[in-house]
Design a protein around this motif. Structure first.
Motif, mmCIF file in Angstrom:
data_model
loop_
_atom_site.group_PDB
_atom_site.id
_atom_site.type_symbol
_atom_site.label_atom_id
_atom_site.label_comp_id
_atom_site.label_asym_id
_atom_site.label_seq_id
_atom_site.Cartn_x
_atom_site.Cartn_y
_atom_site.Cartn_z
ATOM 1 N N ALA A 175 -110.653 70.339 6.070
ATOM 2 C CA ALA A 175 -111.373 69.215 5.957
ATOM 3 C C ALA A 175 -110.540 68.049 6.652
ATOM 4 C CB ALA A 175 -111.962 68.347 4.668
ATOM 5 N N VAL A 176 -110.951 67.604 7.852
ATOM 6 C CA VAL A 176 -110.081 66.896 8.689
ATOM 7 C C VAL A 176 -110.654 65.478 9.119
ATOM 8 C CG1 VAL A 176 -108.822 66.769 10.947
ATOM 9 C CG2 VAL A 176 -109.375 68.999 9.690
ATOM 10 N N THR A 177 -110.081 64.450 8.949
ATOM 11 C CA THR A 177 -110.605 63.114 9.339
ATOM 12 C C THR A 177 -110.860 62.925 10.807
ATOM 13 O OG1 THR A 177 -108.347 62.125 9.411
ATOM 14 C CG2 THR A 177 -109.558 62.120 7.350
ATOM 15 N N HIS A 178 -111.976 62.166 11.213
ATOM 16 C CA HIS A 178 -112.059 61.717 12.577
ATOM 17 C C HIS A 178 -111.091 60.719 12.847
ATOM 18 C CE1 HIS A 178 -116.321 63.633 13.337
ATOM 19 N NE2 HIS A 178 -115.749 64.144 12.395
ATOM 20 N N GLY A 179 -111.071 60.240 14.070
ATOM 21 C CA GLY A 179 -110.261 59.154 14.684
ATOM 22 C C GLY A 179 -108.706 59.437 14.174
ATOM 23 N N THR A 180 -108.087 58.925 13.197
ATOM 24 C CA THR A 180 -106.620 59.325 13.161
ATOM 25 C C THR A 180 -106.730 60.706 12.318
ATOM 26 O OG1 THR A 180 -105.906 57.035 12.735
ATOM 27 C CG2 THR A 180 -104.439 58.275 11.960
ATOM 28 N N VAL A 181 -106.342 61.624 13.002
ATOM 29 C CA VAL A 181 -106.448 62.863 12.605
ATOM 30 C C VAL A 181 -105.456 63.218 11.438
ATOM 31 C CG1 VAL A 181 -106.611 65.275 13.028
ATOM 32 C CG2 VAL A 181 -107.503 63.698 14.541
ATOM 33 N N VAL A 182 -106.284 63.569 10.176
ATOM 34 C CA VAL A 182 -105.074 63.929 9.048
ATOM 35 C C VAL A 182 -106.212 65.136 8.167
ATOM 36 C CG1 VAL A 182 -104.448 63.316 6.712
ATOM 37 C CG2 VAL A 182 -104.038 61.803 8.576
ATOM 38 N N THR A 183 -105.243 66.372 7.985
ATOM 39 C CA THR A 183 -106.021 67.322 7.170
ATOM 40 C C THR A 183 -105.943 66.989 5.698
ATOM 41 O OG1 THR A 183 -105.566 68.878 8.950
ATOM 42 C CG2 THR A 183 -106.113 69.625 6.687
ATOM 43 N N LEU A 184 -107.159 66.568 5.194
ATOM 44 C CA LEU A 184 -107.163 66.109 3.670
ATOM 45 C C LEU A 184 -107.143 67.406 2.881
ATOM 46 C CD1 LEU A 184 -109.658 63.425 4.138
ATOM 47 C CD2 LEU A 184 -107.512 63.028 4.022
ATOM 48 N N ALA A 185 -107.894 68.519 3.101
ATOM 49 C CA ALA A 185 -107.809 69.721 2.372
ATOM 50 C C ALA A 185 -107.760 70.776 3.071
ATOM 51 C CB ALA A 185 -109.186 69.374 1.195
ATOM 52 N N GLN A 186 -107.281 72.039 2.535
ATOM 53 C CA GLN A 186 -107.296 73.236 3.433
ATOM 54 C C GLN A 186 -107.342 74.230 2.224
ATOM 55 O OE1 GLN A 186 -105.022 74.357 7.049
ATOM 56 N NE2 GLN A 186 -103.664 75.159 5.320
ATOM 57 N N VAL A 187 -108.284 75.437 2.521
ATOM 58 C CA VAL A 187 -108.335 76.833 1.705
ATOM 59 C C VAL A 187 -108.344 77.738 2.569
ATOM 60 C CG1 VAL A 187 -109.355 75.455 -0.134
ATOM 61 C CG2 VAL A 187 -111.005 76.522 1.611
ATOM 62 N N GLU A 188 -107.876 79.017 2.505
ATOM 63 C CA GLU A 188 -107.831 80.389 2.969
ATOM 64 C C GLU A 188 -109.028 80.849 2.352
ATOM 65 O OE1 GLU A 188 -105.089 84.324 3.662
ATOM 66 O OE2 GLU A 188 -104.194 82.513 2.758
ATOM 67 N N VAL A 189 -109.708 81.315 3.456
ATOM 68 C CA VAL A 189 -111.053 81.941 3.125
ATOM 69 C C VAL A 189 -111.485 83.593 3.367
ATOM 70 C CG1 VAL A 189 -112.355 79.922 3.559
ATOM 71 C CG2 VAL A 189 -111.966 81.280 5.243
ATOM 72 N N GLY A 190 -110.027 84.055 3.975
ATOM 73 C CA GLY A 190 -110.240 85.498 4.286
ATOM 74 C C GLY A 190 -110.923 85.879 5.746
ATOM 75 N N ALA A 191 -112.062 85.380 6.042
ATOM 76 C CA ALA A 191 -112.692 85.654 7.142
ATOM 77 C C ALA A 191 -113.726 84.717 7.543
ATOM 78 C CB ALA A 191 -113.133 87.032 7.053
ATOM 79 N N LYS A 192 -114.199 84.578 8.661
ATOM 80 C CA LYS A 192 -114.863 83.269 9.097
ATOM 81 C C LYS A 192 -116.216 83.360 8.335
ATOM 82 C CE LYS A 192 -116.962 81.223 13.296
ATOM 83 N NZ LYS A 192 -116.187 79.787 12.967
ATOM 84 N N THR A 193 -116.918 84.605 8.026
ATOM 85 C CA THR A 193 -117.994 84.631 7.469
ATOM 86 C C THR A 193 -117.998 84.087 5.974
ATOM 87 O OG1 THR A 193 -117.474 86.838 6.755
ATOM 88 C CG2 THR A 193 -118.635 86.680 8.864
ATOM 89 N N ASN A 194 -116.846 84.148 5.326
ATOM 90 C CA ASN A 194 -116.718 83.473 4.039
ATOM 91 C C ASN A 194 -116.536 82.067 3.848
ATOM 92 O OD1 ASN A 194 -116.494 86.373 3.236
ATOM 93 N ND2 ASN A 194 -114.308 86.377 3.252
ATOM 94 N N GLN B 207 -117.889 74.364 -0.912
ATOM 95 C CA GLN B 207 -117.776 73.273 -2.027
ATOM 96 C C GLN B 207 -116.366 73.330 -2.866
ATOM 97 O OE1 GLN B 207 -121.112 73.724 -5.074
ATOM 98 N NE2 GLN B 207 -122.493 74.338 -3.268
ATOM 99 N N PRO B 208 -115.613 74.360 -2.850
ATOM 100 C CA PRO B 208 -114.419 74.088 -3.381
ATOM 101 C C PRO B 208 -113.408 73.379 -2.470
ATOM 102 C CG PRO B 208 -115.345 76.572 -3.766
ATOM 103 C CD PRO B 208 -116.279 75.735 -2.799
ATOM 104 N N LEU B 209 -113.594 73.567 -1.114
ATOM 105 C CA LEU B 209 -112.814 72.614 -0.266
ATOM 106 C C LEU B 209 -113.055 71.332 -0.529
ATOM 107 C CD1 LEU B 209 -111.060 72.474 2.258
ATOM 108 C CD2 LEU B 209 -113.231 72.353 3.596
ATOM 109 N N LEU B 210 -114.221 70.744 -0.655
ATOM 110 C CA LEU B 210 -114.553 69.216 -0.742
ATOM 111 C C LEU B 210 -114.519 68.761 -2.137
ATOM 112 C CD1 LEU B 210 -117.448 69.245 1.920
ATOM 113 C CD2 LEU B 210 -115.155 68.774 2.300
ATOM 114 N N ALA B 211 -114.661 69.531 -2.985
ATOM 115 C CA ALA B 211 -114.778 69.173 -4.398
ATOM 116 C C ALA B 211 -113.839 68.210 -5.037
ATOM 117 C CB ALA B 211 -114.905 70.362 -5.353
ATOM 118 N N PRO B 212 -112.493 68.186 -4.467
ATOM 119 C CA PRO B 212 -111.479 67.326 -5.159
ATOM 120 C C PRO B 212 -111.573 65.980 -4.251
ATOM 121 C CG PRO B 212 -110.665 69.482 -4.422
ATOM 122 C CD PRO B 212 -111.963 69.581 -3.929
ATOM 123 N N LEU B 213 -112.184 65.935 -3.370
ATOM 124 C CA LEU B 213 -112.402 64.712 -2.409
ATOM 125 C C LEU B 213 -113.122 63.815 -2.774
ATOM 126 C CD1 LEU B 213 -111.650 66.195 0.959
ATOM 127 C CD2 LEU B 213 -110.107 65.492 -0.647
#
Length: 413
Positions: A169-188, A194-200
């Protein structure tokens, strides 16, 4: 103590301004929240100290684990003491070796490290944009916009293991990565949305994403639970929604906003039209959809024929909440994440060329790159490559950028 007169401060660092404690948060308390995976026996350096060496090295442009260790070898004793490196009485150890750093990064809790770095960058982003941004909308009337996008770590693949894939999850404008998760593969990616955005805290925020994340349950959760809006770019891999959007009477709608630019050997113009979606007339196959959007792009590269393309999107924003210019900027900003974050990681930090693959090390290295990009962007750096090269020349300049001020460079620039 200011920099020596014989070593003038590079102009690219002057842009960062004075790095005082009131402006730059200290990274150490955030790293302290990451659990240490090592046993007590034989542990000499604290986890926070090892991670700080890595963070300072990446801010200085380090691309590999060997280069992380080399930063510590170049650093003075005073700098190492400032970040908590214990000195051995018999001088057997001075700074973590590449083997030690590799073992730590391969065993560290990736989720905990991402949470710590995400929290730190969120605080830095909030402090940097505080005059212009509030939880609901900015002073210009535009809400905060966050892009959700995935990225593969190409060099992490092996014969017995697929490449790692991260969702951020990356902010527009001033680019900052607010959250990141490992998903294994693109299809996942959809199952980790939801787990990525839930804490925000997404109240009043606009989330942009592409068709891969256009799952009805995720969209409803975002609007109803997180109280956020969305802008979804719809491609032909969602035939129902795409055909419904393409069938709207776009020819009868006047162009509402146009922007043109030129550079890098090409000219490009983009026009946008919006159309309200009436639920009583059937709407489209998207929950909480209020506006349909069509962006028509014309691109002319030097020596090539002009290309034209129409891109469709849908949003939960009403016309009074976001005008055509704001919608166009949000869609453009989503595409821009590729250049402002992923491209920097691949080109400046050679992420795609990295062959790190053991344990959580590939993800930890990506997290450290996100940290470096985020802190430099929040300070106003417009060229990450030049900035990291200028910092690399003097190791002490990295510490105040991360809020560590107990070193000779109080202002860092």
């Amino acid at each position: 103590m200011p920099a020596a007169a014989s070593s003038p401060i590079p102009a690219v660092l002057v842009k960062l301004g004075p790095l005082d404690t009131g402006r730059v948060a200290d990274l150490r308390p955030y790293f302290d929240s990451v659990p240490d995976p090592r046993s007590q026996r034989g542990r000499w350096y604290s986890l926070t100290a090892v991670l700080l060496v890595c963070a300072c090295a990446v801010v200085s442009g380090a691309k590999s684990i060997d280069e992380l260790a080399e930063w510590g070898q170049r650093a003075s004793n005073a700098l190492l003491i400032a970040i908590g490196i214990r000195r051995h009485l018999l001088r057997w150890r001075r700074t973590p070796s590449s083997a030690t750093i590799g073992r730590v990064l391969g065993a560290v809790d990736g989720d905990a490290l991402d949470r710590a770095v995400g929290a730190y960058l969120a605080d830095r982003h909030h402090a940097a944009t505080k005059p212009a941004v509030t939880p609901s909308a900015s002073a210009s009337g535009r809400p905060r916009v966050i892009a959700v996008d995935g990225k593969a770590l190409k060099g992490s693949a092996r014969l017995t293991a697929v490449r790692r894939h991260l969702l951020s999850a990356v902010t527009h404008g001033t680019v900052v990565t607010l959250a990141q998760v490992e998903v294994g593969a693109k299809t996942n990616e959809t199952t980790h949305f939801q787990p990525l955005l839930a804490p925000l805290d997404l109240t009043g925020t606009v989330v942009t994403f592409d068709a891969l994340h256009s799952v009805r349950a995720n969209i409803s959760w975002r609007v109803e639970v997180k109280k956020a809006h969305y802008i979804a770019v719809i491609k032909t891999n969602q035939p129902t929604a795409h055909s419904q959007l393409a069938a709207l009477p776009w020819r009868d709608i006047a162009v509402q906003h146009t922007v043109s630019d030129a550079g890098h050997g090409r000219r490009e113009s983009r026009s946008i039209k919006t159309c309200s979606i009436a639920d009583e007339l059937g709407g489209i196959a998207f929950p909480h959809a209020r506006l349909a959007i069509r962006v028509h792009r014309r691109r002319k590269q030097t020596g090539k024929r002009e290309t034209r393309e129409s891109v469709y999107a849908v949003t939960s924003l009403d016309a009074h909440q976001a005008g055509p210019a704001a919608l166009a900027a949000a869609i453009r900003g989503h595409w821009g994440v590729e250049n402002s974050s992923h491209h920097i990681r691949d080109v400046t930090f050679a992420e795609d060329a990295s062959t790190v693959h053991t344990g959580t090390a590939p993800r930890a290295m990506a997290t450290l790159r996100n940290l470096a990009i985020g802190v430099l962007k929040t300070l106003g750096a417009d060229n990450i490559a030049k900035t990291t090269r200028a910092i690399r020349d003097e190791p002490g300049r990295a510490l105040p950028i991360l809020g560590i001020t107990k070193d000779p460079y109080t202002y860092g620039t």
